[in-house]
Design an enzyme around this catalytic site. Structure first.
Site, PDB file in Angstrom:
ATOM      1  N   ASP A 193     -23.051  -4.547 -24.644  1.00  0.00           N
ATOM      2  CA  ASP A 193     -22.598  -4.630 -23.228  1.00  0.00           C
ATOM      3  C   ASP A 193     -22.708  -5.886 -22.261  1.00  0.00           C
ATOM      4  O   ASP A 193     -22.004  -6.337 -23.021  1.00  0.00           O
ATOM      5  CB  ASP A 193     -24.096  -4.368 -23.169  1.00  0.00           C
ATOM      6  CG  ASP A 193     -23.990  -2.982 -22.245  1.00  0.00           C
ATOM      7  OD1 ASP A 193     -24.889  -3.543 -20.476  1.00  0.00           O
ATOM      8  OD2 ASP A 193     -24.612  -1.937 -22.401  1.00  0.00           O
ATOM      9  N   HIS A 233     -27.709  -4.453 -17.179  1.00  0.00           N
ATOM     10  CA  HIS A 233     -27.645  -3.264 -17.974  1.00  0.00           C
ATOM     11  C   HIS A 233     -27.766  -2.934 -19.552  1.00  0.00           C
ATOM     12  O   HIS A 233     -27.939  -2.144 -20.209  1.00  0.00           O
ATOM     13  CB  HIS A 233     -25.571  -3.298 -17.579  1.00  0.00           C
ATOM     14  CG  HIS A 233     -25.562  -1.671 -18.053  1.00  0.00           C
ATOM     15  ND1 HIS A 233     -25.177  -1.296 -19.084  1.00  0.00           N
ATOM     16  CD2 HIS A 233     -24.887  -0.280 -17.284  1.00  0.00           C
ATOM     17  CE1 HIS A 233     -24.183   0.267 -19.452  1.00  0.00           C
ATOM     18  NE2 HIS A 233     -24.220   0.362 -18.065  1.00  0.00           N
ATOM     19  N   SER A 411     -24.216   6.138 -19.640  1.00  0.00           N
ATOM     20  CA  SER A 411     -24.400   5.093 -20.280  1.00  0.00           C
ATOM     21  C   SER A 411     -25.976   4.957 -21.180  1.00  0.00           C
ATOM     22  O   SER A 411     -26.818   4.323 -22.256  1.00  0.00           O
ATOM     23  CB  SER A 411     -25.267   3.988 -19.032  1.00  0.00           C
ATOM     24  OG  SER A 411     -23.949   2.894 -18.877  1.00  0.00           O
TER      25      SER A 411
END
Length: 557
Positions: A193, A233, A411
């Site tokens: 990520d 994220h 996601s």
């Protein structure tokens, strides 16, 4: 337009900085240098522990995967020659037989004249590295950490312990998995990520440190071990799998080990990020990871990197999709988000979701209806994508300050399924990664009529216990469920009937209630099991035929 992180809410992105195109010949860029061969390498496939951890070797053995020349490290003499030519060598790639170097156009011309250089590719313009850690040092620490045993006991959970995230887990039957004692313990999930800020201080992740479940970290963007910076994220993605804060939020695989690997630079979009992904996947392989979760997707890039077209989404063209298939070839399960382009002009899945050996995950809402943003299939060569779907709209996750938030994106559906898959794999340890993908497909809500909207549908633990991973090829395996006063009927396909069969019936605690060996006189007939009297409750039926092992669940009423 850039497809960067597949996350649509609450996280801010940095603007892309303008590039100075002057003095290009003197500007250092990252390049990928492909070598012509691995001749005269000091490494050999007969001694894989020279470059793979024991856990990585065991994963291959368990799935009957041999170590091949592609697994061998690059020839160190070639790397030394690049350095002698004044190139800065960042990393090397076993699978691509290549090196990532930083050099000017003038230096690149000299490198291309070396006799062992096959071809080159420019990846991006880049500043000098800020980190000092080496890939090798980090790998040694990860390989050591991955052998640490987890604390075996986890308290039983109630639905309220999952907090507002209960539905996104219950939709897959994750709460039942956990109730059956499967939390992902012993499995290792590599999360690729854009950064993991706040993880060391968030209470929901404390168990990762207290129980030695954090197997290692590495930042391939900055070349350092610290990943607890940059874009949040990754923190949000990780929480859907690893969070353990009863009463607030519980993830789908809170008992698993985790490798946190940063590959994405959220400020720009260049082909170097695909290579970072490749390097991280090789890293995860070497460290013995079982599952890769990637909530990243690539189609469009900043100049001068070259963007992809839909025709490139054939599973064999993009750098990252090639890397994903190579990762799957080592026995790792690669789970990737399908993309958030369903209601945009692109519309289709992105790379590496187009790869043929990955589990691509689309998104649905709380009612199981496809989310409008979730990318469609098929791939450019006509294969169904996504493979499965999970809740990706109004999903709960954790912010770097430890608070809960809601957001949309594949996601989130991707890691929710990745944690689920790791836990299902814990319950079915003799499955190969490809068998597991097929098992999850066949347990999907849309398995009888897969499409390019949600693929085979929403997988569910209850259905995995009666679904056959080989149903598409006629390799049937299922059991009557529920059972009342009648005998238990077990149906086996042809491939299960080649050898004598041993059947065990276990209660929910694992206690053996019945055992029977069967040599069939007639093929393809249902087996009638008449075990001793069983009280009402949940039971597991474990079947072994030669090297084949499977476990089905049934309820006695």
């Amino acid at each position: 337009m850039r497809l960067l992180l597949l996350f649509t809410c609450l996280l801010l992105y940095l603007p892309v900085k303008a590039q100075d195109t002057g003095n290009a010949a003197r500007e250092e860029q990252k390049r990928l240098i492909y070598f012509a061969d691995k001749a005269d390498t000091p490494f050999t496939t007969s001694e894989p522990l020279q470059f793979l951890s024991p856990k990585a070797v065991e994963r291959r053995k368990r799935q009957n995967i041999t170590v091949t020349p592609r697994d061998l490290p690059v020839n160190p003499a070639y790397v030394a020659a690049l350095q002698e030519a004044s190139a800065t060598v960042w990393y090397t790639s076993r699978w691509f037989n290549a090196a990532v170097v930083q050099c000017t156009d003038e230096q690149l011309q000299a490198l291309e004249e070396l006799p062992f250089v096959l071809r080159t590719q420019s990846l991006n313009r880049v500043a000098s590295p800020t980190g000092t850690s080496t890939q090798g040092t980090a790998l040694q620490s990860i390989a050591a950490a991955s052998t640490t045993s987890n604390a075996p006991y986890w308290p039983a959970l109630n639905p309220s312990d999952y907090g507002p995230a209960f539905h996104q887990a219950d939709m897959l039957g994750v709460d039942e998995l956990h109730a059956d004692g499967y939390t992902g313990a012993g499995m290792t999930i590599a999360v690729l990520d854009a950064g993991f800020p706040g993880v060391p201080t968030i209470a929901a992740f404390a168990h990762l440190f207290e129980r030695n479940q954090l197997a290692g970290t590495f930042d391939f963007v900055r070349k350092q071990e610290d990943v607890f910076t940059a874009d949040a994220h990754g923190t949000a993605v990780l929480s859907t799998m690893a969070a353990y804060a009863p009463g607030s939020m519980v993830g789908t695989a809170y008992g698993a080990n985790y490798l946190l690997l940063r590959t994405e630079d959220a400020a720009t979009e260049h082909n170097i990020e695909e290579i970072n992904w490749l390097l991280a996947a090789e890293f995860a392989d070497s460290a013995g990871a079982d599952v890769i979760n990637s909530s990243l997707g690539y189609t469009l890039f900043d100049a001068p990197s070259q963007s992809y077209t839909y025709q490139d989404m054939d599973g064999n063209t993009s750098l990252i999709s090639k890397a994903a298939d190579f990762a799957a070839a080592t026995g790792m399960l690669v789970v990737t988000s399908a993309g958030n382009e369903g209601n945009k002009s692109w519309q289709y899945v992105s790379a590496p979701a187009d790869a043929d050996s990955v589990l691509a995950v689309g998104a649905v809402d709380s009612l199981g209806v496809k989310a409008a943003f979730s990318s469609f299939g098929p791939t450019a060569d006509g294969r169904i994508k996504p493979d499965v779907a999970a809740m990706g709209q109004a999903v709960y996750f954790i912010l770097p300050n430890g608070s809960l938030a809601r957001g949309n994106g594949t996601s989130f559906s991707g890691p929710i399924v990745a944690g689920f898959a790791a836990t299902v794999w814990q319950a079915n340890p003799f499955r190969t990664n490809m068998e597991l993908i097929e098992l999850l497909r066949q347990s999907g809500s849309n398995a009888t009529n897969p499409d390019n909207s949600i693929g085979y549908g929403i997988p569910n633990y209850r259905r995995t216990l009666t679904a056959s991973p080989g149903a598409a090829t006629g390799e049937e395996l299922y059991i009557t469920n529920p059972v009342r006063q009648d005998p238990v009927i077990l149906y086996l396909g042809q491939d299960w009937l080649q050898q004598a069969i041993e059947v065990q019936v276990l209660d929910a605690t694992g206690k053996q209630m019945f055992r029977q060996s069967i040599v069939l006189a007639q093929k393809e007939q249902p087996l009638k099991l008449e075990p001793q009297h069983l009280g009402n409750g949940l039971y597991l039926c474990r079947i072994r035929s030669g090297n084949r092992v499977a476990t089905l669940r049934f309820v006695k009423l």
